[in-house]
Each structure stands twice: as C-alpha cells, then as structure tokens.
Write an enzyme that holds these catalytic residues in place. Structure first.
Site, PDB file in Angstrom:
ATOM      1  N   LYS A 144       0.823  -1.218   0.000  1.00 44.78           N
ATOM      2  CA  LYS A 144       0.000   0.000   0.000  1.00 44.78           C
ATOM      3  C   LYS A 144       0.857   1.268   0.000  1.00 44.78           C
ATOM      4  O   LYS A 144       0.438   2.279  -0.522  1.00 44.78           O
ATOM      5  CB  LYS A 144      -0.957  -0.014   1.196  1.00 44.78           C
ATOM      6  N   ASP A 169      -7.180  -1.135  -4.797  1.00 41.58           N
ATOM      7  CA  ASP A 169      -7.815  -1.920  -3.745  1.00 41.58           C
ATOM      8  C   ASP A 169      -7.364  -1.400  -2.376  1.00 41.58           C
ATOM      9  O   ASP A 169      -6.315  -0.765  -2.253  1.00 41.58           O
ATOM     10  CB  ASP A 169      -7.436  -3.405  -3.882  1.00 41.58           C
ATOM     11  N   ASN A 170      -8.154  -1.662  -1.341  1.00 41.22           N
ATOM     12  CA  ASN A 170      -7.756  -1.439   0.064  1.00 41.22           C
ATOM     13  C   ASN A 170      -7.480   0.005   0.451  1.00 41.22           C
ATOM     14  O   ASN A 170      -6.618   0.265   1.305  1.00 41.22           O
ATOM     15  CB  ASN A 170      -6.496  -2.254   0.389  1.00 41.22           C
ATOM     16  N   GLU A 199     -12.310  -8.075   1.971  1.00 45.33           N
ATOM     17  CA  GLU A 199     -12.660  -9.391   1.450  1.00 45.33           C
ATOM     18  C   GLU A 199     -13.036 -10.361   2.570  1.00 45.33           C
ATOM     19  O   GLU A 199     -12.356 -10.457   3.586  1.00 45.33           O
ATOM     20  CB  GLU A 199     -11.510  -9.986   0.607  1.00 45.33           C
TER      21      GLU A 199
HETATM   22  C1  LIG Z   1       6.639  -3.816  -5.337  1.00 42.82           C
HETATM   23  N1  LIG Z   1       5.730  -4.890  -5.745  1.00 42.82           N
HETATM   24  N2  LIG Z   1       5.426  -5.097  -7.013  1.00 42.82           N
HETATM   25  C2  LIG Z   1       4.609  -6.154  -7.048  1.00 42.82           C
HETATM   26  C3  LIG Z   1       4.368  -6.644  -5.746  1.00 42.82           C
HETATM   27  C4  LIG Z   1       3.626  -7.710  -5.198  1.00 42.82           C
HETATM   28  C5  LIG Z   1       3.653  -7.896  -3.828  1.00 42.82           C
HETATM   29  C6  LIG Z   1       2.918  -9.057  -3.204  1.00 42.82           C
HETATM   30  O1  LIG Z   1       1.856  -9.513  -4.036  1.00 42.82           O
HETATM   31  C7  LIG Z   1       2.334  -8.668  -1.887  1.00 42.82           C
HETATM   32  C8  LIG Z   1       2.830  -9.252  -0.729  1.00 42.82           C
HETATM   33  C9  LIG Z   1       2.275  -8.872   0.506  1.00 42.82           C
HETATM   34  C10 LIG Z   1       1.286  -7.881   0.577  1.00 42.82           C
HETATM   35  C11 LIG Z   1       0.827  -7.294  -0.603  1.00 42.82           C
HETATM   36  C12 LIG Z   1      -0.149  -6.170  -0.581  1.00 42.82           C
HETATM   37  N3  LIG Z   1      -1.493  -6.511  -0.164  1.00 42.82           N
HETATM   38  C13 LIG Z   1      -1.841  -6.286   1.101  1.00 42.82           C
HETATM   39  O2  LIG Z   1      -1.022  -5.931   1.941  1.00 42.82           O
HETATM   40  C14 LIG Z   1      -3.258  -6.527   1.491  1.00 42.82           C
HETATM   41  C15 LIG Z   1      -3.542  -6.665   2.859  1.00 42.82           C
HETATM   42  C16 LIG Z   1      -4.846  -6.898   3.273  1.00 42.82           C
HETATM   43  C17 LIG Z   1      -5.130  -7.038   4.728  1.00 42.82           C
HETATM   44  C18 LIG Z   1      -6.251  -6.425   5.294  1.00 42.82           C
HETATM   45  C19 LIG Z   1      -6.537  -6.578   6.653  1.00 42.82           C
HETATM   46  C20 LIG Z   1      -5.679  -7.329   7.455  1.00 42.82           C
HETATM   47  F1  LIG Z   1      -5.957  -7.492   8.755  1.00 42.82           F
HETATM   48  C21 LIG Z   1      -4.561  -7.949   6.898  1.00 42.82           C
HETATM   49  C22 LIG Z   1      -4.285  -7.815   5.537  1.00 42.82           C
HETATM   50  C23 LIG Z   1      -5.892  -6.996   2.347  1.00 42.82           C
HETATM   51  C24 LIG Z   1      -5.608  -6.843   0.983  1.00 42.82           C
HETATM   52  O3  LIG Z   1      -6.596  -6.911   0.045  1.00 42.82           O
HETATM   53  C25 LIG Z   1      -4.303  -6.602   0.547  1.00 42.82           C
HETATM   54  O4  LIG Z   1      -4.082  -6.428  -0.796  1.00 42.82           O
HETATM   55  C26 LIG Z   1       1.339  -7.698  -1.843  1.00 42.82           C
HETATM   56  C27 LIG Z   1       4.384  -7.048  -3.027  1.00 42.82           C
HETATM   57  C28 LIG Z   1       5.114  -5.977  -3.576  1.00 42.82           C
HETATM   58  C29 LIG Z   1       5.108  -5.794  -4.935  1.00 42.82           C
HETATM   59 MG   LIG Z   2      -5.943  -6.125  -1.810  1.00 38.29          MG
END
Ligand SMILES: Cn1ncc2cc([C@H](O)c3cccc(CNC(=O)c4cc(-c5ccc(F)cc5)cc(O)c4O)c3)ccc21
Ligand SMILES: [Mg+2]
Length: 214
Positions: A144, A169-170, A199
């Site tokens: 984020k 998203d989020n 979600e």
């Molecule tokens: C630089 N770069 N380029 C590509 C790329 C891809 C990634 C990984 O795919 C990746 C790994 C870990 C986290 C994420 C982000 N997503 C989240 O953090 C998230 C959290 C929650 C939530 C909500 C409430 C909670 F209690 C816990 C988690 C709900 C959501 O829908 C989310 O998308 C994305 C990372 C950096 C990257």
């Molecule tokens: Mg998300």
C-alpha cells in the site's frame, strides 16, 4: 514441514475447480477463503466492482500490481476482449509460482503475462519490453505504501494517457492515505470511491477509481 497458504489455495483449486473454467476457479477460492482460511484476494464483493470497471473500460492493455495467488488476474482475464493483454507483476517468487498454476488451471494463460520482480525496477522498462504506448487500466493491489510512488513513476514513464484509469484496492483497510490524498487532490485526476468491505469480512474497505486527465 507445513505448506503455505498460497499452496493450500492452489491445492483447493486443483481439487474443486473445473480446469479451463475461470469462474469456477474464482468461486472455489472465494469459498475456501470465506469458510476455511482468510487470504488477501480482492474477493467477491470488491471483485464485482472491479468486474464492472473492466467491462466498462474493455482495456486492450492492462496492468495489475500485486498478483498474489492470481485470483484477480483470473477474474480480470476472463472478462478481457480478444487480443487484449493483462500484465501482472509479482515481487514474491513463491506467490508467482502459485499464481502461474492458478492462471493455467483457469485456462487464461494466453491473456496474462506474469512478470516477477519489484515494480520500481519494472515500470521504467515496460514500454520497451512490451512494445506498449500506455495502459488503459491499472489495478493497484500491491504494497500500500507503493501505490503513490508507483503511480508517480507510471506518470513519469509515460505509461498513462488521457483517460487511463487507476483502480486501487484497500484504500481504507489496510489503507493508502497518501495515495488517496494525491488522486483526490490532484487536478490531473478525477477520482471516485466505491464503498465495500474487506474481502470475506464485514470490515469497511473500498476501491478508488481514478481517471488520469493528462
Ligand atoms: C513492489 N511490488 N510489485 C509487485 C508486488 C507484489 C507484492 C505481493 O503480491 C504482496 C505481498 C504482501 C502484501 C501485498 C499487498 N497486499 C496487502 O497488503 C493486502 C492486505 C490486506 C489485509 C487487510 C486486513 C488485514 F488485517 C490484513 C491484511 C488486504 C488486501 O486486500 C491486501 O491487498 C502484496 C508485493 C510488492 C510488490
Ligand atoms: Mg488487496
């Protein structure tokens, strides 16, 4: 040794979803993550909002930042018009390996290009690597605190044209406050908030749709 959550999601897809049927892959993941173990897919409720924007925009060239298990890549690809392409970027090789198999199981691999690595490295070379002029639609679902810097980088790299649409998203949970302030405050964006829920929960969350005005 224990399996990872993405591995358990892939196992469920192979057990329950019909090979080649993108909808059944999406529904299988939603069922599993709602009733067995939560996972950070955009999910069914916010997914419906994303679907409506993809259908409205009919993007020829679309970018997703943050593939995770490939849930939204499958959802998006199943709605893309012929000879359109989704490029989805994943930083974590474990997630990327799972996502490739989920995308293949859904039968949408010919519409999806999964690239591995950090967005900061990839964004400046995408035009050349993919013969792109710009993206019609970008779905932001990665770290984020990367939403804002990566949006600025896409602007600088000329990957956005007048009318390009960003879907984030989020924006409430976990939240992307600096990004929201930017797209809502900038005269170069027309921004709209779609209220929804995190979600598989009753916690408020939402999607921000922002049109780049050039
Ligand atoms: C630089 N770069 N380029 C590509 C790329 C891809 C990634 C990984 O795919 C990746 C790994 C870990 C986290 C994420 C982000 N997503 C989240 O953090 C998230 C959290 C929650 C939530 C909500 C409430 C909670 F209690 C816990 C988690 C709900 C959501 O829908 C989310 O998308 C994305 C990372 C950096 C990257
Ligand atoms: Mg998300």
């Amino acid at each position: 040794y224990g399996s990872t959550r993405p591995e358990r999601i892939l196992a469920e897809v192979k057990r329950k979803a019909t090979r080649g049927d993108a909808r059944s892959v999406v529904d299988t993941i939603d069922q599993y993550c709602r009733h067995q173990e939560w996972a950070m897919n955009v999910g069914d409720e916010k997914g419906t909002i994303l679907d409506s924007i993809v259908c409205e925009v009919k993007p020829r060239a679309m970018l997703e930042l943050g593939t995770y298990c490939g849930y939204s890549a499958v959802r998006i690809a199943s709605l893309l018009p012929p000879n359109s392409r989704l490029i989805t970027m994943e930083f974590n090789p474990v997630f990327a390996a799972i996502a490739r198999q989920v995308i293949a199981w859904a039968g949408v691999e010919d519409k999806v290009v999964l690239i591995e690595g950090p967005s900061g490295d990839w964004i400046p070379k995408m035009k050349k690597e993919f013969g792109l002029t710009s993206f019609d639609l970008v779905f932001l679902d990665h770290w984020k605190d990367c939403y804002l810097p990566d949006t600025k980088l896409m602007e600088e790299c000329g990957l956005l044209r007048t009318g390009s649409i960003l879907v984030a998203d989020n924006v409430i949970c976990p939240g992307a406050p600096d990004y929201l302030e930017y797209v809502r405050g900038s005269p170069r964006y027309e921004s709209k908030y779609f209220r929804s829920h995190l979600e598989y929960t009753r916690v408020e969350d939402g999607i921000e749709k922002s049109v780049f005005l050039g």
